[in-house]
Design a protein around this motif. Structure first.
Motif, mmCIF file in Angstrom:
data_model
loop_
_atom_site.group_PDB
_atom_site.id
_atom_site.type_symbol
_atom_site.label_atom_id
_atom_site.label_comp_id
_atom_site.label_asym_id
_atom_site.label_seq_id
_atom_site.Cartn_x
_atom_site.Cartn_y
_atom_site.Cartn_z
ATOM 1 N N HIS A 219 69.568 48.350 35.089
ATOM 2 C CA HIS A 219 70.085 47.612 36.243
ATOM 3 C C HIS A 219 69.081 46.611 36.817
ATOM 4 O O HIS A 219 69.385 45.954 37.819
ATOM 5 C CB HIS A 219 70.510 48.582 37.347
ATOM 6 N N ALA B 147 68.116 39.695 45.306
ATOM 7 C CA ALA B 147 67.198 40.344 46.256
ATOM 8 C C ALA B 147 65.771 39.855 46.049
ATOM 9 O O ALA B 147 65.007 39.709 47.021
ATOM 10 C CB ALA B 147 67.273 41.863 46.081
ATOM 11 N N ARG C 290 70.361 53.023 43.849
ATOM 12 C CA ARG C 290 71.720 53.306 44.303
ATOM 13 C C ARG C 290 72.737 53.075 43.191
ATOM 14 O O ARG C 290 73.716 53.811 43.068
ATOM 15 C CB ARG C 290 72.053 52.431 45.509
ATOM 16 N N ALA D 255 72.663 41.291 41.687
ATOM 17 C CA ALA D 255 72.255 41.699 43.029
ATOM 18 C C ALA D 255 70.744 41.895 43.123
ATOM 19 O O ALA D 255 70.118 41.578 44.142
ATOM 20 C CB ALA D 255 72.969 42.986 43.423
ATOM 21 N N VAL D 256 70.143 42.399 42.050
ATOM 22 C CA VAL D 256 68.696 42.613 42.030
ATOM 23 C C VAL D 256 67.968 41.278 41.974
ATOM 24 O O VAL D 256 66.968 41.057 42.679
ATOM 25 C CB VAL D 256 68.308 43.505 40.829
ATOM 26 N N ILE E 61 63.540 46.881 46.589
ATOM 27 C CA ILE E 61 64.597 46.537 45.634
ATOM 28 C C ILE E 61 64.956 47.744 44.776
ATOM 29 O O ILE E 61 66.130 48.040 44.548
ATOM 30 C CB ILE E 61 64.142 45.361 44.748
ATOM 31 N N ASP F 72 79.337 53.993 45.934
ATOM 32 C CA ASP F 72 79.870 52.721 45.437
ATOM 33 C C ASP F 72 81.317 52.571 45.885
ATOM 34 O O ASP F 72 82.237 53.082 45.235
ATOM 35 C CB ASP F 72 79.780 52.681 43.904
ATOM 36 N N LYS G 42 66.732 50.415 47.306
ATOM 37 C CA LYS G 42 67.969 50.021 47.972
ATOM 38 C C LYS G 42 69.044 49.552 47.000
ATOM 39 O O LYS G 42 70.245 49.747 47.246
ATOM 40 C CB LYS G 42 67.672 48.926 48.989
ATOM 41 N N TYR G 43 68.635 48.940 45.892
ATOM 42 C CA TYR G 43 69.608 48.361 44.974
ATOM 43 C C TYR G 43 69.665 49.116 43.635
ATOM 44 O O TYR G 43 70.718 49.627 43.245
ATOM 45 C CB TYR G 43 69.274 46.882 44.723
#
Length: 312
Positions: free
Chosen positions: A202, A211, A228, A207-208, A221, A303, A224-225
């Protein structure tokens, strides 16, 4: 969200009925006559009339469909009949033994998360480091060793050699250390490697990358990302592997002489105690379905996109 939960609850009903049907077929396909097993459990030699009366009492002379309907009615009421050995209701035996088994299972799951999540997170942050290579080696060892062998090795080292922990029984927290670790070890190595692989996968998510452009620190990062998104399959896998946990529970309770429901099940197999065997299988199915429902709810919280997919 309400529609998602309702669909999951409704989906349990046909699966539960199928589990009852498969268990019913398993009992009927067995070469063991329940009436003969009832008398054999107490070393009684019945007459032909006594066997016929017992079959009549058990409803074995009814048509197969009516026997299945009776089984469904009893299971819905949590009535699994009386044990052939103890002559007590199986439900009462469950209430006495399940808390021990449940405690052991919850502790093993908790230990799995407390070790595998931080360890998987750390090895993802320090890819190809010493700890990462060490967990690979432990994963190989842990995956190749059966639970009973792990249990016996722990007993030899911590109980026989070092005399630090008790070998068998329950009563104190010391009694739970070895069986809990024996149960948790295969899951620890499995989910540590799974979480590491998921986190590395991931790292290139949009999204990463977004960020990073916002100037967030790498640790924020990752927590939180990346964590998760990566922890979802770990939670799902643990729910799916509940059957493996139940199997391991039987072995561990025998190795450490724990008077839980798993050991009760093994004793029932040797004595051909059919109500107990049937009750254990159906209880395992019920726990499996409920745990998967809880996993779905946790995944929904982690999610929210799952809700949109689930209601389509």
């Amino acid at each position: 969200m309400g529609v998602f939960i309702t669909k999951r609850l409704l989906a349990i009903i046909p699966i539960f009925l199928l589990a009852i049907l498969l268990t019913f077929i398993m009992v009927k396909a067995s070469p063991v006559d329940p009436a003969e097993a009832y008398f054999a459990a107490t070393n009684t030699h019945p007459t032909a009339q006594a066997l016929e009366d017992k079959r009549q009492e058990m409803g074995l002379n009814k048509p197969i469909f009516l026997q299945y309907v009776d089984t469904v009615k009893r299971v819905v009421q949590l009535d699994f009949g009386d044990s052939y050995m103890t002559k007590r209701p199986v439900t009462e035996e469950m209430r006495e033994r399940l808390p021990i088994t449940f405690q052991l299972g919850m502790l093993s799951i908790l230990l799995t998360f407390l070790i595998s999540v931080p360890l998987g997170f750390y090895t993802a942050l320090h890819k190809n480091g010493i700890v990462d290579h060490g967990t690979r080696f432990l994963a190989f060892i842990g995956a190749s060793m059966p639970a009973f062998l792990v249990g016996y090795l722990l007993v030899v080292f911590f109980s026989v050699k070092l005399d630090l922990l008790p070998i068998e029984g329950v009563g104190t927290w010391q009694h739970l250390v070895l069986p809990t670790f024996t149960l948790a070890l295969p899951f620890i190595v499995q989910y540590t490697r799974m979480l590491r692989a998921n986190m590395l996968e991931h790292l290139d998510e949009p999204a990463v990358l977004f960020a990073r452009t916002r100037g967030l620190t790498e640790r924020v990062i990752m927590v939180k990302y990346v964590l998760r998104m990566a922890i979802g399959p770990v939670i799902t896998g643990l729910g799916i592997n509940l059957g493996t946990l139940m199997t391991g529970m039987v072995i561990v309770e025998v190795v450490f002489s724990i008077p839980g429901f798993g050991r009760y099940f093994i004793d029932a197999i040797f004595s051909r105690d059919m109500p107990v065997i049937q009750g254990y299988v159906l209880l395992a199915a019920i726990l499996y379905l409920l745990c998967n429902l809880v996993v779905d709810l946790i995944q929904m919280y982690i999610d929210p996109r799952i809700v949109k997919k689930g209601v389509r």
